[in-house]
Design a protein around this motif. Sequence first.
Motif, PDB file in Angstrom:
ATOM      1  N   VAL A 193       0.797  -1.090   0.154  1.00 32.29           N
ATOM      2  CA  VAL A 193       0.072  -0.020   0.115  1.00 32.29           C
ATOM      3  C   VAL A 193       0.894   1.210   0.081  1.00 32.29           C
ATOM      4  N   ALA A 194       1.972   1.321   0.818  1.00 32.37           N
ATOM      5  CA  ALA A 194       2.685   2.441   0.800  1.00 32.37           C
ATOM      6  C   ALA A 194       3.529   2.649  -0.617  1.00 32.37           C
ATOM      7  N   TYR A 195       3.625   1.455  -1.180  1.00 30.06           N
ATOM      8  CA  TYR A 195       4.240   1.609  -2.741  1.00 30.06           C
ATOM      9  C   TYR A 195       3.378   2.204  -3.687  1.00 30.06           C
ATOM     10  N   GLN A 196       2.065   2.120  -3.445  1.00 31.77           N
ATOM     11  CA  GLN A 196       1.206   2.619  -4.151  1.00 31.77           C
ATOM     12  C   GLN A 196       0.749   3.906  -4.125  1.00 31.77           C
ATOM     13  N   ILE A 197       0.813   4.406  -2.673  1.00 34.03           N
ATOM     14  CA  ILE A 197       0.741   5.837  -2.401  1.00 34.03           C
ATOM     15  C   ILE A 197       1.995   6.631  -3.044  1.00 34.03           C
ATOM     16  N   ILE A 198       2.953   6.069  -2.828  1.00 36.14           N
ATOM     17  CA  ILE A 198       4.143   6.811  -3.360  1.00 36.14           C
ATOM     18  C   ILE A 198       4.089   7.088  -4.986  1.00 36.14           C
ATOM     19  N   ASP A 199       3.453   5.876  -5.563  1.00 32.86           N
ATOM     20  CA  ASP A 199       2.996   6.010  -7.070  1.00 32.86           C
ATOM     21  C   ASP A 199       2.100   7.179  -7.251  1.00 32.86           C
ATOM     22  N   ASP A 200       1.195   7.071  -6.493  1.00 33.19           N
ATOM     23  CA  ASP A 200       0.125   8.245  -6.693  1.00 33.19           C
ATOM     24  C   ASP A 200       0.669   9.526  -6.603  1.00 33.19           C
ATOM     25  N   VAL A 201       1.666   9.630  -5.602  1.00 28.10           N
ATOM     26  CA  VAL A 201       2.405  11.004  -5.612  1.00 28.10           C
ATOM     27  C   VAL A 201       3.254  11.420  -6.771  1.00 28.10           C
ATOM     28  N   LEU A 202       4.013  10.249  -7.197  1.00 26.07           N
ATOM     29  CA  LEU A 202       4.817  10.497  -8.577  1.00 26.07           C
ATOM     30  C   LEU A 202       4.041  10.720  -9.790  1.00 26.07           C
ATOM     31  N   GLY A 203       2.850  10.047  -9.646  1.00 28.65           N
ATOM     32  CA  GLY A 203       1.846  10.332 -10.872  1.00 28.65           C
ATOM     33  C   GLY A 203       1.517  11.721 -10.915  1.00 28.65           C
ATOM     34  N   THR A 204       1.426  12.651  -9.764  1.00 31.71           N
ATOM     35  CA  THR A 204       1.215  13.981  -9.735  1.00 31.71           C
ATOM     36  C   THR A 204       2.266  14.879  -9.832  1.00 31.71           C
ATOM     37  N   PHE A 205       3.281  14.718  -8.918  1.00 32.57           N
ATOM     38  CA  PHE A 205       4.392  15.379  -8.750  1.00 32.57           C
ATOM     39  C   PHE A 205       5.388  14.854  -8.885  1.00 32.57           C
ATOM     40  N   GLY A 206       5.474  13.803  -9.786  1.00 33.54           N
ATOM     41  CA  GLY A 206       7.002  13.286 -10.090  1.00 33.54           C
ATOM     42  C   GLY A 206       7.483  13.817 -11.507  1.00 33.54           C
ATOM     43  N   ASP A 207       8.802  13.592 -11.659  1.00 37.36           N
ATOM     44  CA  ASP A 207       9.541  14.077 -13.000  1.00 37.36           C
ATOM     45  C   ASP A 207       8.991  13.081 -14.043  1.00 37.36           C
ATOM     46  N   PRO A 208       8.187  13.684 -15.065  1.00 38.65           N
ATOM     47  CA  PRO A 208       7.699  12.556 -16.230  1.00 38.65           C
ATOM     48  C   PRO A 208       8.997  12.050 -17.016  1.00 38.65           C
TER      49      PRO A 208
END
Length: 367
Positions: free
Chosen positions: A253-268
């Motif tokens: 679940v923690a992995y997916q939460i970070i995935d959510d973060v990267l999906g909006t605030f990550g570096d494409p």
Amino acid sequence: MHTATHLAQPATATSAAIGSGLIDGPTRQKISDRLEEIAIQAQRRSAAYSAQTALLWSRISKSLATGKLMRPSLVMLGYRAFGGGNEARAIDLGCAFELLHAALLIHDDVVDRDFMRRGKATISALYRDQASASGRSLADAEHAGNSVGIIAGDLLISEAIKLAARAAAGSDSEGGVEQAFFEAIEQAGAGELEDLLYSLGSAAATTSQVLRMEQMKTAAYSFQLPLQAGALLAGAHPGQAEAIGAVGCQLGVAYQIIDDVLGTFGDPAQTGKSIESDLREFKSTILLALASEDKEFAALLSGFREGKVDAGRIRHELAAQGTERFARQLAKQLCSRATGSSAFLDLPEEARTLLHQCSALILERSS
């Protein structure tokens, strides 16, 4: 409880992908080689009755064994933690989870109407372009491409089920391993369904709904059940297997939460994904769930879903509310709970070391 053997040495969290940080190089190569062999065998079998299916398998094979191999690595970790002695079986079981993962990615791209993944054309895109080149309209070409994507995913799931059954066949835990693998498919499907239906709603899903959905969609098949199935295959008691699976569930679940973060605030450039694609598809991420606890943001989001507010405005408000910080804190709490649980503390030292490493890699990942 048996002591783990042949476990990989920890890698630094800032320089290693999650999969490579959990497994030694020789074993990783064996998994890659086995995946290539499976694809070649499927291609040869299908060539006897369908040249087009053989070609599809050839194209599928190009994307296998190119990622983190996180799921096979976790199968091997669970297997070795409980002293498993037939690693060929465990490698096959790990490959089954990787084939399932490849299938779910293809199906997910169809659901999300994505034709690019990490900067590369998807299977669907290849057949879309083929249909377009033959004169089909864009709508018909995209339909054709997505139809092939569904077929490709189905072929991979079929192969994954056969491989998992062969890996477990004749072992004392045959039924338990098969059940764990079937549960991985069922939970992933349930999570994908809820994700889709939440995206159709007029309001964002709640935080608890999102966390439950992410547990099913990602944590179960990617962390919990690979660890659990590997432990069962090694001969662990069902209670021990469930315990190591529970640790994996929280990490997942923690992995997916970070995935959510990267999906909006990550570096494409690193994620290979647009920072607005989750928003455009109305994905129910933990970021939207947290922000929607504020009534003003919930009203703004409703306007976005009606086409009255653009995605950039939503992203700006998410940043202003500090949702990235809150989400990262939540992921950190989940990792801390996982590595501080009694189930974790009962694991062999080598397994604890690697799961600590996994926790660090999750929290520091950028892609």
